[in-house]
Enzyme design. Structure first.
Site, PDB file in Angstrom:
ATOM      1  N   ASP A 171       0.841  -1.209   0.000  1.00 63.22           N
ATOM      2  CA  ASP A 171       0.000   0.000   0.000  1.00 63.22           C
ATOM      3  C   ASP A 171       0.875   1.258   0.000  1.00 63.22           C
ATOM      4  O   ASP A 171       2.030   1.233   0.441  1.00 63.22           O
ATOM      5  CB  ASP A 171      -0.919  -0.031   1.233  1.00 63.22           C
ATOM      6  N   TRP A 184       3.014   7.938  -1.950  1.00 64.90           N
ATOM      7  CA  TRP A 184       4.429   8.110  -2.305  1.00 64.90           C
ATOM      8  C   TRP A 184       4.546   9.102  -3.463  1.00 64.90           C
ATOM      9  O   TRP A 184       5.386  10.007  -3.440  1.00 64.90           O
ATOM     10  CB  TRP A 184       5.017   6.737  -2.712  1.00 64.90           C
ATOM     11  N   HIS A 218       2.518   3.868  -8.854  1.00 60.50           N
ATOM     12  CA  HIS A 218       2.288   2.454  -9.172  1.00 60.50           C
ATOM     13  C   HIS A 218       3.482   1.869  -9.933  1.00 60.50           C
ATOM     14  O   HIS A 218       3.854   0.717  -9.727  1.00 60.50           O
ATOM     15  CB  HIS A 218       0.993   2.283  -9.973  1.00 60.50           C
ATOM     16  N   LEU A 246      11.282 -20.122  -4.361  1.00 60.17           N
ATOM     17  CA  LEU A 246      10.221 -19.229  -3.886  1.00 60.17           C
ATOM     18  C   LEU A 246       8.943 -19.434  -4.697  1.00 60.17           C
ATOM     19  O   LEU A 246       8.976 -19.449  -5.930  1.00 60.17           O
ATOM     20  CB  LEU A 246      10.664 -17.767  -4.030  1.00 60.17           C
TER      21      LEU A 246
HETATM   22  C1  IPE Z   1      -5.313  -2.813  -0.515  1.00 55.23           C
HETATM   23  O1  IPE Z   1      -4.998  -1.450  -0.593  1.00 55.23           O
HETATM   24  C2  IPE Z   1      -5.204  -3.450  -1.857  1.00 55.23           C
HETATM   25  C3  IPE Z   1      -3.852  -3.500  -2.433  1.00 55.23           C
HETATM   26  C4  IPE Z   1      -2.747  -3.133  -1.877  1.00 55.23           C
HETATM   27  C5  IPE Z   1      -3.802  -4.079  -3.754  1.00 55.23           C
HETATM   28  P1  IPE Z   1      -6.127  -0.338  -0.737  1.00 55.23           P
HETATM   29  O2  IPE Z   1      -5.423   0.958  -0.746  1.00 55.23           O
HETATM   30  O3  IPE Z   1      -6.999  -0.625  -1.882  1.00 55.23           O
HETATM   31  O4  IPE Z   1      -6.954  -0.558   0.600  1.00 55.23           O
HETATM   32  P2  IPE Z   1      -7.967   0.423   1.373  1.00 55.23           P
HETATM   33  O5  IPE Z   1      -8.990   0.853   0.392  1.00 55.23           O
HETATM   34  O6  IPE Z   1      -7.163   1.575   1.882  1.00 55.23           O
HETATM   35  O7  IPE Z   1      -8.497  -0.437   2.478  1.00 55.23           O
HETATM   36  C1  IPE Z   2      -1.469   0.394  -3.412  1.00 53.95           C
HETATM   37  O1  IPE Z   2      -1.280   1.758  -3.390  1.00 53.95           O
HETATM   38  C2  IPE Z   2      -1.699  -0.125  -4.808  1.00 53.95           C
HETATM   39  C3  IPE Z   2      -3.076  -0.540  -5.085  1.00 53.95           C
HETATM   40  C4  IPE Z   2      -4.042  -0.582  -4.218  1.00 53.95           C
HETATM   41  C5  IPE Z   2      -3.369  -0.920  -6.433  1.00 53.95           C
HETATM   42  P1  IPE Z   2      -2.496   2.786  -3.327  1.00 53.95           P
HETATM   43  O2  IPE Z   2      -2.870   3.156  -4.710  1.00 53.95           O
HETATM   44  O3  IPE Z   2      -3.598   2.247  -2.507  1.00 53.95           O
HETATM   45  O4  IPE Z   2      -1.817   4.019  -2.613  1.00 53.95           O
HETATM   46  P2  IPE Z   2      -2.487   5.010  -1.562  1.00 53.95           P
HETATM   47  O5  IPE Z   2      -3.090   4.167  -0.481  1.00 53.95           O
HETATM   48  O6  IPE Z   2      -3.518   5.774  -2.313  1.00 53.95           O
HETATM   49  O7  IPE Z   2      -1.358   5.844  -1.095  1.00 53.95           O
HETATM   50 MG    MG Z   3      -4.106   2.409  -0.559  1.00 57.13          MG
END
Ligand code: IPE
Ligand code: IPE
Ligand code: MG
Length: 242
Positions: free
Chosen positions: A21, A26, A38, A132
């Protein structure tokens, strides 16, 4: 229960799961578009796979796209699948030579056709010997996983001679996308949020949870070691006594 392995004095989980996450935050902190976050996040995957191999972690699960992430704007979803396609058709092709077995978990049918083909091709190239197993969770939800296992059991009851009385935890577990693997020993979530967000909910029933403020793109070997050191200090009781 997981067997125990140590590396450089710390206990090594048999199965490590990571909720990757914080890509968006970032990027925002650097004045960049979310998709740049991403991209930076995707490029961190190889590094952490290698770090896990060096430390003797045999199973790694990474959460890349959840069944709930469809709630994001289409432009972000498209960007995520473009990045995923790039990795499945390029970088991830190095997995066999690195001794990594790829297991993509999640509901495939909603994914874009070309991505489905790339995933199938990458999985077909899996090596015979590997150190792995990498579960890459794409359109994955823990609720989906349990539901699809329940459906398989229902099918077996209808046409496969299974009796409803034979449905038990072991049978349900055998139908999960992580069938045959150890349950998750340690779940790491980056970027400060303290929730499971529908990741491996069955498999994490007794996991140790570790949360770090670091965003996924900056989660490195030192961060991994800090999590493993903390894991080594935990007392796992599984309902019993220490
Ligand atoms: C969880 O992160 C899913 C992934 C890392 C792929 P999210 O950013 O989608 O989760 P919530 O919405 O904050 O719970
Ligand atoms: C995790 O990073 C990646 C996915 C959920 C696809 P986020 O996109 O959720 O990043 P934040 O939480 O908005 O910083
Ligand atoms: Mg997120």
């Amino acid at each position: 229960m997981a067997w125990t392995r140590t590396h450089a004095g710390v206990l090594i989980p048999a199965h490590l799961a990571i909720i990757m996450d914080g890509n968006g935050r970032w990027a925002a902190a650097r004045g960049l578009e979310r998709k740049e976050g991403h991209k930076a996040g995707a490029s961190n995957i190889m590094r952490i796979c290698e770090a896990c191999q060096e430390r003797g972690i045999a199973t790694l699960s990474l959460f890349a796209f959840s069944t709930e992430n469809w709630a994001r704007p289409k432009s972000e979803i498209d960007a995520l699948f473009d990045i995923a396609s790039d990795y499945f058709s390029n970088s991830f092709l190095k997995f066999p030579s690195m001794g990594i077995r790829l297991n993509v978990i999640g509901s495939r049918k909603e994914l874009p056709g070309p991505l489905k083909i790339m995933i199938a091709k990458a999985e077909k190239a899996n090596p015979k010997s590997y150190s792995l197993t990498l579960n890459m969770a794409v359109n994955y939800g823990g609720k989906w996983d349990i539901t699809q296992s329940a459906k398989k059991m229902a099918e077996r009851c209808l046409v496969g001679g299974m009796l409803p009385s034979e449905i038990n935890e072991q049978a349900l577990e055998q139908g999960l996308s992580t069938s045959g693997q150890p349950l998750v020993d340690l779940l790491i979530r980056t970027s400060g949020e303290q929730r499971i967000s529908n990741f491996l909910i069955w498999q994490c029933a007794y996991s140790e949870l570790y949360f770090t403020a670091k965003h996924w793109p900056e989660f490195d070997e030192a961060e991994l070691d800090a999590a493993l050191e903390e894991y080594s200090r935990r007392t796992r009781k599984f309902g019993g006594l220490a």
